[in-house]
Scaffold this motif. Sequence first.
Motif, PDB file in Angstrom:
ATOM      1  N   LYS A 150      19.778  56.067 -11.185  1.00  0.00           N
ATOM      2  CA  LYS A 150      20.932  56.928 -10.945  1.00  0.00           C
ATOM      3  C   LYS A 150      22.229  56.127 -10.897  1.00  0.00           C
ATOM      4  O   LYS A 150      23.299  56.660 -11.206  1.00  0.00           O
ATOM      5  CB  LYS A 150      20.741  57.698  -9.642  1.00  0.00           C
ATOM      6  N   CYS A 151      22.126  54.864 -10.509  1.00  0.00           N
ATOM      7  CA  CYS A 151      23.320  54.011 -10.453  1.00  0.00           C
ATOM      8  C   CYS A 151      23.566  53.266 -11.766  1.00  0.00           C
ATOM      9  O   CYS A 151      24.514  52.480 -11.868  1.00  0.00           O
ATOM     10  CB  CYS A 151      23.192  53.013  -9.302  1.00  0.00           C
ATOM     11  N   GLY A 152      22.723  53.486 -12.767  1.00  0.00           N
ATOM     12  CA  GLY A 152      22.952  52.925 -14.093  1.00  0.00           C
ATOM     13  C   GLY A 152      22.438  51.523 -14.323  1.00  0.00           C
ATOM     14  O   GLY A 152      22.770  50.905 -15.342  1.00  0.00           O
ATOM     15  N   SER A 153      21.605  51.003 -13.423  1.00  0.00           N
ATOM     16  CA  SER A 153      21.111  49.636 -13.567  1.00  0.00           C
ATOM     17  C   SER A 153      19.670  49.656 -14.087  1.00  0.00           C
ATOM     18  O   SER A 153      18.702  49.527 -13.331  1.00  0.00           O
ATOM     19  CB  SER A 153      21.179  48.907 -12.215  1.00  0.00           C
ATOM     20  N   VAL A 154      19.530  49.817 -15.401  1.00  0.00           N
ATOM     21  CA  VAL A 154      18.213  49.990 -16.010  1.00  0.00           C
ATOM     22  C   VAL A 154      17.370  48.725 -15.898  1.00  0.00           C
ATOM     23  O   VAL A 154      16.168  48.791 -15.598  1.00  0.00           O
ATOM     24  CB  VAL A 154      18.365  50.392 -17.493  1.00  0.00           C
ATOM     25  N   LYS A 155      17.966  47.568 -16.140  1.00  0.00           N
ATOM     26  CA  LYS A 155      17.203  46.315 -16.093  1.00  0.00           C
ATOM     27  C   LYS A 155      16.622  46.067 -14.698  1.00  0.00           C
ATOM     28  O   LYS A 155      15.456  45.653 -14.566  1.00  0.00           O
ATOM     29  CB  LYS A 155      18.086  45.134 -16.502  1.00  0.00           C
ATOM     30  N   THR A 156      17.411  46.329 -13.665  1.00  0.00           N
ATOM     31  CA  THR A 156      16.906  46.123 -12.308  1.00  0.00           C
ATOM     32  C   THR A 156      15.797  47.111 -11.998  1.00  0.00           C
ATOM     33  O   THR A 156      14.818  46.770 -11.325  1.00  0.00           O
ATOM     34  CB  THR A 156      18.047  46.269 -11.285  1.00  0.00           C
ATOM     35  N   ALA A 157      15.947  48.337 -12.494  1.00  0.00           N
ATOM     36  CA  ALA A 157      14.887  49.335 -12.306  1.00  0.00           C
ATOM     37  C   ALA A 157      13.585  48.842 -12.939  1.00  0.00           C
ATOM     38  O   ALA A 157      12.503  48.949 -12.345  1.00  0.00           O
ATOM     39  CB  ALA A 157      15.309  50.670 -12.918  1.00  0.00           C
ATOM     40  N   TRP A 158      13.671  48.270 -14.155  1.00  0.00           N
ATOM     41  CA  TRP A 158      12.477  47.745 -14.811  1.00  0.00           C
ATOM     42  C   TRP A 158      11.883  46.568 -14.031  1.00  0.00           C
ATOM     43  O   TRP A 158      10.656  46.458 -13.899  1.00  0.00           O
ATOM     44  CB  TRP A 158      12.782  47.303 -16.238  1.00  0.00           C
ATOM     45  N   ASP A 159      12.725  45.693 -13.510  1.00  0.00           N
ATOM     46  CA  ASP A 159      12.240  44.549 -12.734  1.00  0.00           C
ATOM     47  C   ASP A 159      11.428  45.024 -11.530  1.00  0.00           C
ATOM     48  O   ASP A 159      10.382  44.443 -11.205  1.00  0.00           O
ATOM     49  CB  ASP A 159      13.413  43.695 -12.263  1.00  0.00           C
ATOM     50  N   VAL A 160      11.920  46.065 -10.865  1.00  0.00           N
ATOM     51  CA  VAL A 160      11.192  46.612  -9.719  1.00  0.00           C
ATOM     52  C   VAL A 160       9.860  47.206 -10.187  1.00  0.00           C
ATOM     53  O   VAL A 160       8.804  46.948  -9.608  1.00  0.00           O
ATOM     54  CB  VAL A 160      12.032  47.690  -9.001  1.00  0.00           C
ATOM     55  N   PHE A 161       9.892  48.000 -11.255  1.00  0.00           N
ATOM     56  CA  PHE A 161       8.677  48.636 -11.788  1.00  0.00           C
ATOM     57  C   PHE A 161       7.643  47.587 -12.181  1.00  0.00           C
ATOM     58  O   PHE A 161       6.452  47.714 -11.872  1.00  0.00           O
ATOM     59  CB  PHE A 161       9.049  49.495 -12.994  1.00  0.00           C
ATOM     60  N   ASP A 162       8.099  46.557 -12.859  1.00  0.00           N
ATOM     61  CA  ASP A 162       7.187  45.541 -13.386  1.00  0.00           C
ATOM     62  C   ASP A 162       6.486  44.772 -12.275  1.00  0.00           C
ATOM     63  O   ASP A 162       5.401  44.211 -12.495  1.00  0.00           O
ATOM     64  CB  ASP A 162       7.981  44.577 -14.274  1.00  0.00           C
TER      65      ASP A 162
END
Length: 334
Positions: free
Chosen positions: A112-124
């Motif tokens: 929601k805040c637009g930080s896709v790479k950080t979202a992926w890092d958390v998911f991974d």
Amino acid sequence: MIAGYARDGDCNGAFVLFSRMVREGLIPDLITWNAMVSGFTQSLRAVKAWRLFQDMLVAGIKPNQVTVTGLLPACGLMDSIHSGKELHGLIYRMGLYMNVFVATALIDMYSKCGSVKTAWDVFDRIPIKNVASWNAMIGCYRKHGLVDSSIQLFERMQAEVIQANHITLSSVLSACSHGGLVEKGLTIFRSMKEKYGVEISQEHYSCVFDLLCRSGMMVEAYELFKEMTIEVTDSIIGAFFNGCKVHGRRDLANLMAEDILRMELKKPGGFVTLSNIYAADGEWDGVENIRKVMKEKGVHKKPGFSWVEKRAGFVESETRNECKIAETEIGMPS
């Protein structure tokens, strides 16, 4: 009682009871604070939820995973990556980072805040992912226009034998729509019940209508509308009329308009779009008829609002509109 008020969306009642509790010398425990924080977040009162959390820390109450999963959506509502990162750091220091529910809430917040790479890092880094965490990441890619990544992650989810649910399929169908993947989207839509065991909902229909209308398949969209066994939504109507306008199918718009005027719609989207189509062609009688129908049916617009982040906190800015179709909006001549 506080939790009951909060669950029912009566945040004012919950806060009155909470304040009385403090005034009478009673000390709120973690459960009470969690109820207040999550209640205000769920009621979209994000700034107040964040301030309650800060008060909770000042009071010496240590948050748990329920606290942070209840508060993280508030950061997304405020579109505050700064607050989200602060909370992420606290989560890491508390050792909650690898909890799948907390991690999923983090993915959603960063999305929601637009930080896709950080979202992926958390998911991974989630060791054992559940369907909610897969959905959050697929939805993140879809939201930010990364269609191929969204589809690839969905296929990887299937390869790892994770059962997709209605949320998964909504995200994937939406991704197909935005990526112009008509055949893939229709294949998924037609096999939802048999392959995935998911009943088709209004949201799924909306995605497919958007897919067809973006691709100019207006006849197919209208045929799908006539076949629907559930109530049509404003988003479906809006997508259809927009498609008719873009692809020059006024004939189909007229057919749909006749159906719409017999329906009981409570949101303005479809009516406004239809009015704009009439106005673009200079058919002011049609515009006036739509306005009359809206008034008779009590269809109004709600005021919009946005969050403005400042150094000392947040300011809510509300934009009020007339609760009707205004002449300036539809281009009516004076």
